[in-house]
Motif scaffolding. Structure first.
Motif, short mmCIF file in Angstrom:
data_model
loop_
_atom_site.label_atom_id
_atom_site.label_comp_id
_atom_site.label_asym_id
_atom_site.label_seq_id
_atom_site.Cartn_x
_atom_site.Cartn_y
_atom_site.Cartn_z
N TYR A 157 -54.84 -58.42 95.94
CA TYR A 157 -54.74 -57.24 97.00
C TYR A 157 -54.92 -57.23 97.88
O TYR A 157 -54.69 -56.69 98.92
N ALA A 158 -55.25 -58.47 98.28
CA ALA A 158 -55.58 -58.72 99.75
C ALA A 158 -54.43 -57.90 101.37
O ALA A 158 -55.11 -57.72 102.27
N GLU A 159 -54.08 -58.53 100.91
CA GLU A 159 -52.80 -59.03 102.40
C GLU A 159 -51.98 -57.55 102.80
O GLU A 159 -51.78 -56.79 103.41
N ALA A 160 -52.43 -56.89 101.30
CA ALA A 160 -51.25 -55.14 100.71
C ALA A 160 -52.46 -54.52 100.76
O ALA A 160 -52.25 -52.91 100.81
N LEU A 161 -54.18 -54.34 101.23
CA LEU A 161 -54.77 -53.53 101.34
C LEU A 161 -54.72 -52.35 102.33
O LEU A 161 -55.04 -50.85 102.20
N GLY A 162 -54.71 -52.67 103.57
CA GLY A 162 -54.29 -51.57 104.60
C GLY A 162 -53.27 -50.63 104.64
O GLY A 162 -53.36 -49.35 104.42
N SER A 163 -51.76 -51.37 103.68
CA SER A 163 -50.68 -50.14 103.14
C SER A 163 -51.10 -49.30 102.17
O SER A 163 -50.95 -47.88 102.23
N TYR A 164 -52.23 -49.70 101.39
CA TYR A 164 -52.39 -49.40 99.62
C TYR A 164 -53.91 -47.83 101.08
O TYR A 164 -53.55 -46.98 100.14
N GLY A 165 -54.61 -48.66 101.49
CA GLY A 165 -54.71 -47.40 102.41
C GLY A 165 -54.52 -45.84 103.00
O GLY A 165 -54.61 -45.38 102.57
N LEU A 166 -53.26 -46.23 103.31
CA LEU A 166 -52.80 -45.68 103.82
C LEU A 166 -51.47 -44.68 103.17
O LEU A 166 -52.23 -43.17 103.15
N PRO A 208 -72.78 -68.74 95.44
CA PRO A 208 -72.04 -68.60 96.56
C PRO A 208 -71.16 -67.41 97.99
O PRO A 208 -71.36 -67.22 96.66
N GLY A 209 -71.43 -67.37 99.08
CA GLY A 209 -70.57 -66.01 100.09
C GLY A 209 -68.93 -65.88 98.60
O GLY A 209 -68.34 -65.70 98.64
N GLU A 210 -68.58 -67.19 98.74
CA GLU A 210 -67.10 -67.39 98.24
C GLU A 210 -66.49 -66.33 96.99
O GLU A 210 -65.65 -65.25 96.67
N ILE A 211 -68.31 -66.64 95.94
CA ILE A 211 -67.41 -65.58 94.91
C ILE A 211 -67.96 -64.61 94.89
O ILE A 211 -67.32 -63.36 94.59
N VAL A 212 -68.65 -63.93 96.50
CA VAL A 212 -69.10 -62.61 96.33
C VAL A 212 -68.10 -62.15 96.39
O VAL A 212 -67.47 -61.19 96.90
N THR A 213 -67.24 -62.70 97.74
CA THR A 213 -65.88 -62.30 98.60
C THR A 213 -65.68 -62.26 97.49
O THR A 213 -64.09 -60.88 97.69
N ALA A 214 -64.78 -62.64 96.62
CA ALA A 214 -64.12 -62.22 95.84
C ALA A 214 -63.76 -61.31 94.92
O ALA A 214 -63.69 -60.15 94.59
N LEU A 215 -65.60 -60.87 94.83
CA LEU A 215 -65.90 -59.74 94.56
C LEU A 215 -65.66 -58.93 94.86
O LEU A 215 -65.14 -57.19 94.58
N ALA A 216 -65.33 -58.60 96.07
CA ALA A 216 -65.29 -57.98 97.42
C ALA A 216 -64.14 -56.86 96.86
O ALA A 216 -63.19 -56.13 97.48
N TRP A 217 -63.05 -58.54 96.45
CA TRP A 217 -61.65 -58.28 96.98
C TRP A 217 -61.52 -57.70 96.52
O TRP A 217 -60.23 -56.27 95.90
N ALA A 218 -62.09 -57.59 94.79
CA ALA A 218 -61.71 -57.21 93.32
C ALA A 218 -62.49 -55.51 93.41
O ALA A 218 -61.65 -54.54 92.73
N TRP A 219 -63.41 -54.83 94.15
CA TRP A 219 -63.58 -54.99 94.07
C TRP A 219 -62.93 -52.50 95.11
O TRP A 219 -63.21 -51.97 95.17
N ALA A 220 -62.58 -53.31 96.28
CA ALA A 220 -61.46 -52.84 97.37
C ALA A 220 -60.81 -51.88 96.89
O ALA A 220 -60.81 -50.63 96.40
N PRO A 221 -59.80 -52.59 96.23
CA PRO A 221 -58.74 -51.58 95.20
C PRO A 221 -59.39 -50.32 93.76
O PRO A 221 -58.32 -49.73 93.84
N SER A 222 -60.34 -50.71 93.94
CA SER A 222 -61.41 -49.90 93.06
C SER A 222 -61.78 -48.89 93.77
O SER A 222 -61.16 -47.83 93.19
N MET A 223 -62.46 -48.57 94.55
CA MET A 223 -62.42 -48.39 95.36
C MET A 223 -61.30 -47.39 95.35
O MET A 223 -61.97 -45.59 95.73
N LEU A 224 -59.72 -47.52 96.36
CA LEU A 224 -58.91 -47.05 95.95
C LEU A 224 -58.61 -46.15 95.71
O LEU A 224 -57.94 -45.13 95.65
N ALA A 225 -58.85 -46.06 93.91
CA ALA A 225 -58.20 -45.55 93.04
C ALA A 225 -59.00 -45.20 92.38
O ALA A 225 -58.36 -43.43 92.41
N GLY A 226 -60.60 -44.55 93.44
CA GLY A 226 -60.86 -43.86 92.78
C GLY A 226 -60.69 -42.81 93.30
O GLY A 226 -61.00 -41.47 93.36
N LEU A 227 -60.76 -43.38 94.98
CA LEU A 227 -60.26 -41.97 96.17
C LEU A 227 -58.88 -41.41 95.58
O LEU A 227 -59.15 -39.87 95.66
#
Length: 223
Positions: A192-201, A132-151
Motif C-alpha cells: 500500500y506504500a504508493e497508494a497510501l496517500g490516496s487511501y488517506g484522502l 534491523p530497520g528494514e523489518i521495522v519499516t516493513a511493519l510500519a507499512w503493514a500497520w498504516a493501512p490497518s490504522m486507516l481501516a480502524g478510522l
C-alpha cells in the motif's frame, strides 16, 4: 463550552479507552512472547528467510487492534447519542451544529488514533530490539493501512448509528465495508506504500460524510 463538550465525550469513552489500552498491552506481551519463541526455536537463516524473502509477518494478527479500537469506540460514543434520536438534543447546544459534531468526531478519532499509535509503536519497539530497520519499516507499512481501516470503521459505525433511514444506513455500511476490504486485502507489507496517500484522502472523505445527517437535520429533514 468546547472544553465541557470534550470532557463529556471523554467521560463517556474513558472506560472503553482504558479497557482497550489493557487489551493493547496484552497484545504486545503476546507479540513479545511469540517473537521470543521464534528466535529461540528457529535457526537464524530460517527466521530471516521467512521475514525477508517470504515476507511472512508474525505480527499480522496484532494489526487488527486499530480496527477493533475504531469499531468499539464508535459504538460506545455514538450509540448513546443516537438512541431514540437523542442526537437532536446535542444539536441544541449553544454552538454551531457543525462545530459540535466536529468536536465529538475529533475526540473519537483522536482516542482511536492514540491507541493505534501506542500499539504500533510498541510493536515497532519489540521488533526493533531484535531486527534491523528494514523489518521495522516493513511493519510500519503493514500497520498504516490497518490504522486507516480502524478510522474507517469508526466513521462507518458513527454513520450507521446517526442515520435513521435504512437505505442510507445500508448504503453507508456497504461503502465502508468495501473500503475496509480494500485496506485489509493483504499482500506484502509495502503493497500500500504508493497508494497510501490516496487511501488517506478517502478516509478523510468518510469523516466529512459524518456531517451530512447534521446538515439534513439543520434543514429540517429527518436524521
Amino acid at each position: 463550552m468546547l472544553r465541557a463538550l470534550f470532557y463529556k465525550e471523554w467521560i463517556k469513552l474513558r472506560w472503553p479507552f482504558l479497557i482497550l489500552g489493557i487489551l493493547g498491552l496484552a497484545s504486545l506481551v503476546q507479540a513479545g512472547l511469540t517473537l521470543r519463541y521464534l528466535v529461540a526455536m528457529k535457526e537464524v537463516g530460517e527466521l530471516w528467510e521467512g521475514l525477508i524473502i517470504k515476507q511472512q509477518m508474525p505480527y499480522a494478527s496484532h494489526l487488527v487492534f486499530p480496527q477493533f479500537c475504531g469499531l468499539v469506540l464508535g459504538i460506545f460514543q455514538w450509540f448513546p447519542e443516537t438512541h431514540k434520536r437523542r442526537l437532536r438534543l446535542m444539536l441544541h447546544l449553544p454552538l454551531r451544529e457543525g462545530l459540535v459534531v466536529l468536536v465529538v468526531v475529533a475526540t473519537g478519532l483522536f482516542l482511536t488514533l492514540s491507541l493505534a499509535l501506542a500499539h504500533g509503536f510498541g510493536l515497532a519497539l519489540l521488533y526493533g530490539l531484535r531486527f534491523p530497520g528494514e523489518i521495522v519499516t516493513a511493519l510500519a507499512w503493514a500497520w498504516a493501512p490497518s490504522m486507516l481501516a480502524g478510522l474507517a470503521l469508526y466513521c462507518g459505525t458513527a454513520m450507521v448509528l446517526m442515520e435513521t433511514a435504512w437505505w442510507r444506513r445500508i448504503a453507508g455500511a456497504l461503502l465502508v465495508v468495501g473500503f475496509y476490504r480494500m485496506l485489509t486485502a493483504g499482500g506484502p507489507p509495502a503493497a500500500y506504500a504508493e497508494a497510501l496517500g490516496s487511501y488517506g484522502l478517502l478516509t478523510l472523505c468518510l469523516v466529512i460524510m459524518l456531517f451530512l445527517p447534521v446538515m439534513r437535520a439543520k434543514r429540517g429533514g429527518s436524521l
